[in-house]
Design an enzyme around this catalytic site. Sequence first.
Site, PDB file in Angstrom:
ATOM      1  N   SER A 178       0.852  -1.049   0.155  1.00  0.00           N
ATOM      2  CA  SER A 178      -0.025   0.101  -0.063  1.00  0.00           C
ATOM      3  C   SER A 178       0.784   1.319  -0.054  1.00  0.00           C
ATOM      4  O   SER A 178       1.932   1.326   0.493  1.00  0.00           O
ATOM      5  CB  SER A 178      -0.849   0.025   1.258  1.00  0.00           C
ATOM      6  OG  SER A 178      -1.505   1.221   1.403  1.00  0.00           O
ATOM      7  N   GLU A 220       0.091   3.569   1.781  1.00  0.00           N
ATOM      8  CA  GLU A 220       0.275   4.002   3.294  1.00  0.00           C
ATOM      9  C   GLU A 220       1.643   3.824   3.802  1.00  0.00           C
ATOM     10  O   GLU A 220       2.171   4.185   4.863  1.00  0.00           O
ATOM     11  CB  GLU A 220      -0.809   3.259   3.827  1.00  0.00           C
ATOM     12  CG  GLU A 220      -2.122   3.764   3.968  1.00  0.00           C
ATOM     13  CD  GLU A 220      -2.239   5.410   4.408  1.00  0.00           C
ATOM     14  OE1 GLU A 220      -1.943   5.568   5.660  1.00  0.00           O
ATOM     15  OE2 GLU A 220      -2.434   6.273   3.685  1.00  0.00           O
ATOM     16  N   TYR A 257      -1.742   0.267  10.788  1.00  0.00           N
ATOM     17  CA  TYR A 257      -1.899  -0.441   9.428  1.00  0.00           C
ATOM     18  C   TYR A 257      -0.797  -0.378   8.428  1.00  0.00           C
ATOM     19  O   TYR A 257      -0.179  -1.258   7.962  1.00  0.00           O
ATOM     20  CB  TYR A 257      -3.017   0.260   8.764  1.00  0.00           C
ATOM     21  CG  TYR A 257      -3.395  -0.030   7.404  1.00  0.00           C
ATOM     22  CD1 TYR A 257      -3.835  -1.344   6.905  1.00  0.00           C
ATOM     23  CD2 TYR A 257      -2.945   0.774   6.502  1.00  0.00           C
ATOM     24  CE1 TYR A 257      -4.123  -1.497   5.616  1.00  0.00           C
ATOM     25  CE2 TYR A 257      -2.897   0.467   4.845  1.00  0.00           C
ATOM     26  CZ  TYR A 257      -3.785  -0.930   4.688  1.00  0.00           C
ATOM     27  OH  TYR A 257      -3.830  -1.155   3.299  1.00  0.00           O
TER      28      TYR A 257
HETATM   29  P1  NDP Z   1     -11.508  -4.543   1.883  1.00  0.00           P
HETATM   30  O1  NDP Z   1     -11.531  -3.858   3.023  1.00  0.00           O
HETATM   31  O2  NDP Z   1     -12.595  -4.154   1.159  1.00  0.00           O
HETATM   32  O3  NDP Z   1     -11.432  -6.210   2.161  1.00  0.00           O
HETATM   33  C1  NDP Z   1     -10.577  -6.730   2.943  1.00  0.00           C
HETATM   34  C2  NDP Z   1     -11.002  -8.151   2.881  1.00  0.00           C
HETATM   35  O4  NDP Z   1      -9.882  -8.819   3.854  1.00  0.00           O
HETATM   36  C3  NDP Z   1     -12.187  -8.777   3.065  1.00  0.00           C
HETATM   37  O5  NDP Z   1     -12.517  -9.556   2.204  1.00  0.00           O
HETATM   38  C4  NDP Z   1     -12.042  -9.091   4.390  1.00  0.00           C
HETATM   39  O6  NDP Z   1     -12.901 -10.054   4.787  1.00  0.00           O
HETATM   40  C5  NDP Z   1     -10.457  -9.622   4.457  1.00  0.00           C
HETATM   41  N1  NDP Z   1     -10.069 -10.157   5.675  1.00  0.00           N
HETATM   42  C6  NDP Z   1      -9.989  -9.510   6.893  1.00  0.00           C
HETATM   43  N2  NDP Z   1      -9.534 -10.212   7.948  1.00  0.00           N
HETATM   44  C7  NDP Z   1      -9.319 -11.228   7.397  1.00  0.00           C
HETATM   45  C8  NDP Z   1      -8.677 -12.331   8.037  1.00  0.00           C
HETATM   46  N3  NDP Z   1      -8.329 -12.471   9.238  1.00  0.00           N
HETATM   47  N4  NDP Z   1      -8.611 -13.515   7.409  1.00  0.00           N
HETATM   48  C9  NDP Z   1      -8.812 -13.469   5.954  1.00  0.00           C
HETATM   49  N5  NDP Z   1      -9.647 -12.487   5.535  1.00  0.00           N
HETATM   50  C10 NDP Z   1      -9.681 -11.306   6.002  1.00  0.00           C
HETATM   51  O7  NDP Z   1     -10.330  -4.022   1.033  1.00  0.00           O
HETATM   52  P2  NDP Z   1      -9.906  -3.821  -0.533  1.00  0.00           P
HETATM   53  O8  NDP Z   1     -10.578  -4.776  -1.215  1.00  0.00           O
HETATM   54  O9  NDP Z   1     -10.054  -2.317  -0.768  1.00  0.00           O
HETATM   55  O10 NDP Z   1      -8.385  -4.038  -0.374  1.00  0.00           O
HETATM   56  C11 NDP Z   1      -7.699  -5.271  -0.832  1.00  0.00           C
HETATM   57  C12 NDP Z   1      -6.214  -5.305  -0.212  1.00  0.00           C
HETATM   58  O11 NDP Z   1      -5.325  -4.259  -0.687  1.00  0.00           O
HETATM   59  C13 NDP Z   1      -6.308  -5.220   1.283  1.00  0.00           C
HETATM   60  O12 NDP Z   1      -5.056  -6.063   1.557  1.00  0.00           O
HETATM   61  C14 NDP Z   1      -5.914  -3.618   1.365  1.00  0.00           C
HETATM   62  O13 NDP Z   1      -5.262  -3.385   2.625  1.00  0.00           O
HETATM   63  C15 NDP Z   1      -4.937  -3.344   0.135  1.00  0.00           C
HETATM   64  N6  NDP Z   1      -4.708  -2.046  -0.401  1.00  0.00           N
HETATM   65  C16 NDP Z   1      -6.031  -1.431  -0.629  1.00  0.00           C
HETATM   66  C17 NDP Z   1      -5.894  -0.355  -1.252  1.00  0.00           C
HETATM   67  C18 NDP Z   1      -7.502   0.471  -1.789  1.00  0.00           C
HETATM   68  O14 NDP Z   1      -7.163   1.820  -2.092  1.00  0.00           O
HETATM   69  N7  NDP Z   1      -8.618  -0.268  -1.870  1.00  0.00           N
HETATM   70  C19 NDP Z   1      -4.778   0.633  -1.577  1.00  0.00           C
HETATM   71  C20 NDP Z   1      -3.520  -0.157  -1.412  1.00  0.00           C
HETATM   72  C21 NDP Z   1      -3.685  -1.375  -0.646  1.00  0.00           C
HETATM   73  P3  NDP Z   1     -14.333  -9.853   5.828  1.00  0.00           P
HETATM   74  O15 NDP Z   1     -15.175  -9.325   4.561  1.00  0.00           O
HETATM   75  O16 NDP Z   1     -14.798 -11.142   6.112  1.00  0.00           O
HETATM   76  O17 NDP Z   1     -13.985  -8.696   6.540  1.00  0.00           O
HETATM   77  P1  GDR Z   2      -6.952   5.738   3.320  1.00  0.00           P
HETATM   78  O1  GDR Z   2      -8.499   5.914   3.050  1.00  0.00           O
HETATM   79  O2  GDR Z   2      -6.596   6.019   4.868  1.00  0.00           O
HETATM   80  O3  GDR Z   2      -6.183   6.522   2.352  1.00  0.00           O
HETATM   81  O4  GDR Z   2      -6.628   4.271   3.153  1.00  0.00           O
HETATM   82  P2  GDR Z   2      -9.549   6.747   3.656  1.00  0.00           P
HETATM   83  O5  GDR Z   2     -10.462   6.955   2.615  1.00  0.00           O
HETATM   84  O6  GDR Z   2      -9.822   6.284   5.043  1.00  0.00           O
HETATM   85  O7  GDR Z   2      -9.079   8.265   3.973  1.00  0.00           O
HETATM   86  C1  GDR Z   2      -8.566   9.116   3.063  1.00  0.00           C
HETATM   87  C2  GDR Z   2      -8.218  10.356   3.627  1.00  0.00           C
HETATM   88  O8  GDR Z   2      -9.101  11.200   3.903  1.00  0.00           O
HETATM   89  C3  GDR Z   2      -9.390  11.839   5.176  1.00  0.00           C
HETATM   90  N1  GDR Z   2     -10.559  11.888   5.761  1.00  0.00           N
HETATM   91  C4  GDR Z   2     -11.544  11.088   5.891  1.00  0.00           C
HETATM   92  N2  GDR Z   2     -11.396   9.662   6.029  1.00  0.00           N
HETATM   93  C5  GDR Z   2     -12.472   8.719   6.447  1.00  0.00           C
HETATM   94  N3  GDR Z   2     -12.264   7.398   6.014  1.00  0.00           N
HETATM   95  N4  GDR Z   2     -13.697   9.448   6.895  1.00  0.00           N
HETATM   96  C6  GDR Z   2     -13.752  10.782   6.869  1.00  0.00           C
HETATM   97  O9  GDR Z   2     -14.747  11.207   7.562  1.00  0.00           O
HETATM   98  C7  GDR Z   2     -12.631  11.629   6.543  1.00  0.00           C
HETATM   99  N5  GDR Z   2     -12.456  13.009   6.623  1.00  0.00           N
HETATM  100  C8  GDR Z   2     -11.316  12.999   6.018  1.00  0.00           C
HETATM  101  C9  GDR Z   2      -8.412  10.967   5.921  1.00  0.00           C
HETATM  102  O10 GDR Z   2      -7.847  11.500   7.118  1.00  0.00           O
HETATM  103  C10 GDR Z   2      -7.289  10.467   4.830  1.00  0.00           C
HETATM  104  O11 GDR Z   2      -6.394  11.536   4.914  1.00  0.00           O
HETATM  105  C11 GDR Z   2      -6.978   3.383   2.050  1.00  0.00           C
HETATM  106  C12 GDR Z   2      -7.558   1.972   2.659  1.00  0.00           C
HETATM  107  O12 GDR Z   2      -7.866   1.538   1.464  1.00  0.00           O
HETATM  108  C13 GDR Z   2      -6.083   1.381   2.831  1.00  0.00           C
HETATM  109  O13 GDR Z   2      -6.398   0.037   2.962  1.00  0.00           O
HETATM  110  C14 GDR Z   2      -5.248   1.622   1.776  1.00  0.00           C
HETATM  111  O14 GDR Z   2      -4.133   1.058   2.027  1.00  0.00           O
HETATM  112  C15 GDR Z   2      -4.999   3.041   1.286  1.00  0.00           C
HETATM  113  O15 GDR Z   2      -6.158   3.587   1.162  1.00  0.00           O
HETATM  114  C16 GDR Z   2      -3.998   3.306   0.055  1.00  0.00           C
END
Ligand code: NDP
Ligand code: GDR
Length: 328
Positions: free
Chosen positions: A127, A129, A151
Amino acid sequence: MPSALITGITGQDGLYLAELLLAKGYDVYGLVRGQNNPKRALVEETVPGVRLLTGDLGDMSSLLRALEIAQPDELYNLGAISFVAYSWENARVTSEVTGMGVLNLLEAVRLFARGEPSRIRVYQASSSEMFGKVQEVPQRESTLLWPRSPYGVAKVFAHYMTINYRESYGMHASSGILFNHESPRRGPEFVTRKISIAVARIALGLQEEVVLGNLEAKRDWGYAGDYVDAMWRMLQQPEADDYVVATGQTHSIRDLLDLAFRAVDIDDWTPYVRLDPAFMRPAEVDMLVGDPSKARAVLGWKPEVDFQGLVTLMVEHDLEEQRRLAGR
Ligand code: NDP
Ligand code: GDR
């Protein structure tokens, strides 16, 4: 027919990746955790071709059993506790799942592959992050990592463990350092979807305001449907490697609000947005923007949906969904 196993199948990326792999003719298996996971039905409905297995990243024997059944050529580790804000309040469980869970998975692959570690190609969901307090703009594969949340720290552990298994055991394990990617399937706790749902409800007269935290943070937002294609491309390479996947453009939460409200013909959103320190984070990642040139050059990948297209897509989807939910 190649076989793929996806952890995190119930999440945003899991669904898009499953659709992509099924369309390419893969046998797709998905790992679902819990004894009665409420999202299981959504997966069965959206991607009925996926075979669901029970397992948890915290339980190595369940991972070994899933590998035995799926016999995967490719393993996509999308499972994680992925909500950054939650990770401060639940630092230990985040570290165990998002960090140690990856070690469990790599170790399960190593044991299962029995002396032929590169036979299963592994994708690790790293990520942006991990860049946290950014040491370089834009961020690329070689940028020093400086995570700013439990995280982020867990993802750094998982990232280096993936590289370590590649270098120690010759595993074909790649890390995609993906920047934020969003869609109508994004969980409502993340800021893009929180805003798109709220804007739709405000436009329909169902809600009066949206309560947010830091509006100044900047993110490089892309479309999840584009990003899962980059994951697949990484595993088709002869050598495993790490790639930044991003659009190269950054926008603030304010820019996001401008576009989302404009999509419902509201030019001044200030009366509809309230700030609450409860949504501020103990440490913020101020400014993320990725340099995807390696992904472009080596994988031939580029994003198709731009920021405006993404925001419009999400608001239009939520207008329709909120109308339906309100029985209109
Ligand atoms: P989501 O939060 O939508 O999905 C996370 C998934 O992980 C869910 O299916 C959840 O299952 C599963 N999970 C949670 N805990 C466990 C566990 N103990 N064992 C097995 N599975 C588990 O994430 P995204 O689809 O958005 O992201 C996919 C991956 O990419 C994640 O690893 C995230 O950190 C990473 N990522 C995402 C980004 C983004 O912008 N979306 C950017 C960079 C990285 P359940 O439904 O049961 O909770
Ligand atoms: P992020 O996503 O932390 O980048 O992680 P999120 O959308 O939660 O936050 C983005 C930015 O928005 C600001 N923010 C708020 N965020 C949330 N959730 N709710 C609010 O009300 C709000 N107001 C302002 C946050 O401070 C932050 O700066 C996502 C996840 O998908 C991670 O798993 C992944 O790795 C990274 O993106 C890349």
